[in-house]
Design a protein around this motif. Sequence first.
Motif, PDB file in Angstrom:
ATOM      1  N   PHE A 250      39.953  10.915 102.445  1.00  0.00           N
ATOM      2  CA  PHE A 250      40.893  10.532 103.032  1.00  0.00           C
ATOM      3  C   PHE A 250      42.186  11.510 103.333  1.00  0.00           C
ATOM      4  N   LEU A 251      42.938  11.402 102.347  1.00  0.00           N
ATOM      5  CA  LEU A 251      43.658  12.482 102.312  1.00  0.00           C
ATOM      6  C   LEU A 251      43.735  13.673 103.004  1.00  0.00           C
ATOM      7  N   GLN A 252      42.252  14.768 103.250  1.00  0.00           N
ATOM      8  CA  GLN A 252      42.305  15.564 103.534  1.00  0.00           C
ATOM      9  C   GLN A 252      42.268  15.213 104.925  1.00  0.00           C
ATOM     10  N   SER A 253      41.221  13.978 105.427  1.00  0.00           N
ATOM     11  CA  SER A 253      40.995  14.000 106.307  1.00  0.00           C
ATOM     12  C   SER A 253      41.973  14.111 107.479  1.00  0.00           C
ATOM     13  N   LEU A 254      42.787  13.415 106.934  1.00  0.00           N
ATOM     14  CA  LEU A 254      43.894  13.032 107.729  1.00  0.00           C
ATOM     15  C   LEU A 254      45.078  14.290 108.048  1.00  0.00           C
ATOM     16  N   SER A 255      45.058  15.031 106.799  1.00  0.00           N
ATOM     17  CA  SER A 255      45.810  16.613 106.887  1.00  0.00           C
ATOM     18  C   SER A 255      45.369  16.862 108.094  1.00  0.00           C
ATOM     19  N   ASN A 256      43.873  16.937 108.156  1.00  0.00           N
ATOM     20  CA  ASN A 256      43.216  18.013 109.118  1.00  0.00           C
ATOM     21  C   ASN A 256      43.448  18.030 110.513  1.00  0.00           C
ATOM     22  N   LEU A 257      43.630  16.130 110.738  1.00  0.00           N
ATOM     23  CA  LEU A 257      43.759  15.948 111.763  1.00  0.00           C
ATOM     24  C   LEU A 257      45.443  15.948 112.397  1.00  0.00           C
ATOM     25  N   ARG A 258      46.662  16.206 111.189  1.00  0.00           N
ATOM     26  CA  ARG A 258      47.454  16.160 111.224  1.00  0.00           C
ATOM     27  C   ARG A 258      48.117  17.278 112.417  1.00  0.00           C
ATOM     28  N   ARG A 259      47.326  18.367 111.612  1.00  0.00           N
ATOM     29  CA  ARG A 259      46.865  19.920 112.325  1.00  0.00           C
ATOM     30  C   ARG A 259      46.945  19.485 113.736  1.00  0.00           C
ATOM     31  N   GLN A 260      46.439  19.109 114.472  1.00  0.00           N
ATOM     32  CA  GLN A 260      46.221  19.224 115.573  1.00  0.00           C
ATOM     33  C   GLN A 260      47.239  18.687 116.670  1.00  0.00           C
ATOM     34  N   ASN A 261      47.572  19.381 117.401  1.00  0.00           N
ATOM     35  CA  ASN A 261      49.134  19.109 118.740  1.00  0.00           C
ATOM     36  C   ASN A 261      48.747  17.687 118.619  1.00  0.00           C
ATOM     37  N   THR A 262      47.513  17.167 119.307  1.00  0.00           N
ATOM     38  CA  THR A 262      47.558  16.329 120.293  1.00  0.00           C
ATOM     39  C   THR A 262      47.549  15.159 119.699  1.00  0.00           C
ATOM     40  N   PHE A 263      47.463  15.272 118.181  1.00  0.00           N
ATOM     41  CA  PHE A 263      47.593  13.909 116.878  1.00  0.00           C
ATOM     42  C   PHE A 263      49.050  13.341 117.067  1.00  0.00           C
ATOM     43  N   ASN A 264      49.896  13.894 117.363  1.00  0.00           N
ATOM     44  CA  ASN A 264      51.028  12.725 117.096  1.00  0.00           C
ATOM     45  C   ASN A 264      52.108  13.152 118.373  1.00  0.00           C
ATOM     46  N   SER A 265      51.007  13.228 119.591  1.00  0.00           N
ATOM     47  CA  SER A 265      52.013  12.404 121.026  1.00  0.00           C
ATOM     48  C   SER A 265      51.717  10.638 120.311  1.00  0.00           C
ATOM     49  N   PRO A 266      52.726  10.216 121.037  1.00  0.00           N
ATOM     50  CA  PRO A 266      53.202   8.536 120.882  1.00  0.00           C
ATOM     51  C   PRO A 266      52.031   8.505 122.235  1.00  0.00           C
ATOM     52  N   GLU A 267      51.950   8.703 123.539  1.00  0.00           N
ATOM     53  CA  GLU A 267      51.012   8.095 124.400  1.00  0.00           C
ATOM     54  C   GLU A 267      49.750   7.799 123.817  1.00  0.00           C
ATOM     55  N   LYS A 268      48.667   9.169 123.294  1.00  0.00           N
ATOM     56  CA  LYS A 268      47.699   8.799 123.150  1.00  0.00           C
ATOM     57  C   LYS A 268      47.049   7.686 121.473  1.00  0.00           C
ATOM     58  N   THR A 269      47.926   6.773 121.974  1.00  0.00           N
ATOM     59  CA  THR A 269      47.128   6.110 120.805  1.00  0.00           C
ATOM     60  C   THR A 269      46.088   5.489 120.495  1.00  0.00           C
ATOM     61  N   ASN A 270      45.184   5.293 121.501  1.00  0.00           N
ATOM     62  CA  ASN A 270      43.965   4.967 121.281  1.00  0.00           C
ATOM     63  C   ASN A 270      42.698   6.546 120.743  1.00  0.00           C
ATOM     64  N   ASP A 271      42.874   7.354 121.535  1.00  0.00           N
ATOM     65  CA  ASP A 271      42.521   8.041 120.602  1.00  0.00           C
ATOM     66  C   ASP A 271      42.826   8.959 118.994  1.00  0.00           C
ATOM     67  N   ARG A 272      43.921   8.234 119.323  1.00  0.00           N
ATOM     68  CA  ARG A 272      43.955   8.686 117.050  1.00  0.00           C
ATOM     69  C   ARG A 272      43.584   7.532 116.693  1.00  0.00           C
ATOM     70  N   VAL A 273      44.009   6.169 116.908  1.00  0.00           N
ATOM     71  CA  VAL A 273      43.108   5.393 116.528  1.00  0.00           C
ATOM     72  C   VAL A 273      41.580   5.442 115.986  1.00  0.00           C
ATOM     73  N   LYS A 274      40.895   6.136 117.310  1.00  0.00           N
ATOM     74  CA  LYS A 274      39.613   6.493 117.082  1.00  0.00           C
ATOM     75  C   LYS A 274      39.921   7.680 115.694  1.00  0.00           C
ATOM     76  N   LYS A 275      40.277   8.659 116.141  1.00  0.00           N
ATOM     77  CA  LYS A 275      40.075   9.733 114.940  1.00  0.00           C
ATOM     78  C   LYS A 275      40.577   8.917 113.664  1.00  0.00           C
ATOM     79  N   ILE A 276      41.622   8.498 114.139  1.00  0.00           N
ATOM     80  CA  ILE A 276      41.962   8.515 111.789  1.00  0.00           C
ATOM     81  C   ILE A 276      40.444   7.924 111.668  1.00  0.00           C
ATOM     82  N   LYS A 277      39.566   6.110 112.929  1.00  0.00           N
ATOM     83  CA  LYS A 277      38.996   4.861 111.973  1.00  0.00           C
ATOM     84  C   LYS A 277      37.233   6.330 111.527  1.00  0.00           C
ATOM     85  N   LYS A 278      37.465   7.102 112.818  1.00  0.00           N
ATOM     86  CA  LYS A 278      35.580   8.094 112.018  1.00  0.00           C
ATOM     87  C   LYS A 278      36.133   9.155 110.817  1.00  0.00           C
ATOM     88  N   ALA A 279      37.531   9.264 111.031  1.00  0.00           N
ATOM     89  CA  ALA A 279      37.806  10.030 109.101  1.00  0.00           C
ATOM     90  C   ALA A 279      37.500   9.332 108.264  1.00  0.00           C
TER      91      ALA A 279
END
Lengths: 90, 158
Positions: free
Chosen positions: B22-51
């Motif tokens: 799970f940590l590996q998936s999460l760190s891969n996610l965080r490398r994406q630029n759009t991941f940390n922007s505060p607006e895209k919350t739903n997107d982020r939640v979905k990605k985390i769930k899928k991860a």
Amino acid sequence: MSGRRSRSRQSSGISEDQINDLIIKLQQLLPELRNSRRSDKVSASRVLQETCSYIRNLHREVDDLSERLSELLANTDTAQAALIRSLLTQ
Amino acid sequence: MASADKPINTDVPEKDVFALHFLQSLSNLRRQNTFNSPEKTNDRVKKIKKAAYVSMARAAGGTSRLWSRALLRRAAKETNKVVRFSRRKKRVTWLRRRSNRRDPVEEEEKEAERLRNLVPGGGAMETSKLIEETAYYIKCLSMQVKVMQCLVDGLSPK
């Protein structure tokens, strides 16, 4: 062979006992039914029912935790160190 | 398939295996630029769930269990990745509906049908296999929930 669903025809070699065995194993995994006495045998369909609702609960928990994680991960700097720290120091 | 004397194995890997994936998936996610922007919350939640689901499937043995295989296949379809699988099982749910017998097995089969909808890949399984896969799935799911709970607890401000 995988089409034989009816248990009265034993062509697939899975016995009724095996299925009951599996049901008992499943029952022990469910938090609701784990503590029930052995004397009152829980019916198989009840076990399956509890399994369904337990799985749904787990799915909901994953959803919930994903949301909270998403909020927490939004803080980029602090999150990274805390992530590693939290998992290594359980 | 004479598996009458083989004990059903429902041992899952240790918690750290799940945590690592799970940590590996999460760190891969965080490398994406759009991941940390505060607006895209739903997107982020979905990605985390899928991860979470994908890493759980990988921790549980990847393509060696039916349900994890189905999970990975489903996730890969969304991202158009090509995943290799050894065999495809036919969907056998149709054959059951032809029987009109009313017997105690029927109620069980109804519940089993609901279970089939919940466990990934369940539609292609025979009932006994379904029960076995469900046991394993439940164990892995609760392991994954524990890992995520630990993360949340660790990340929350004290």
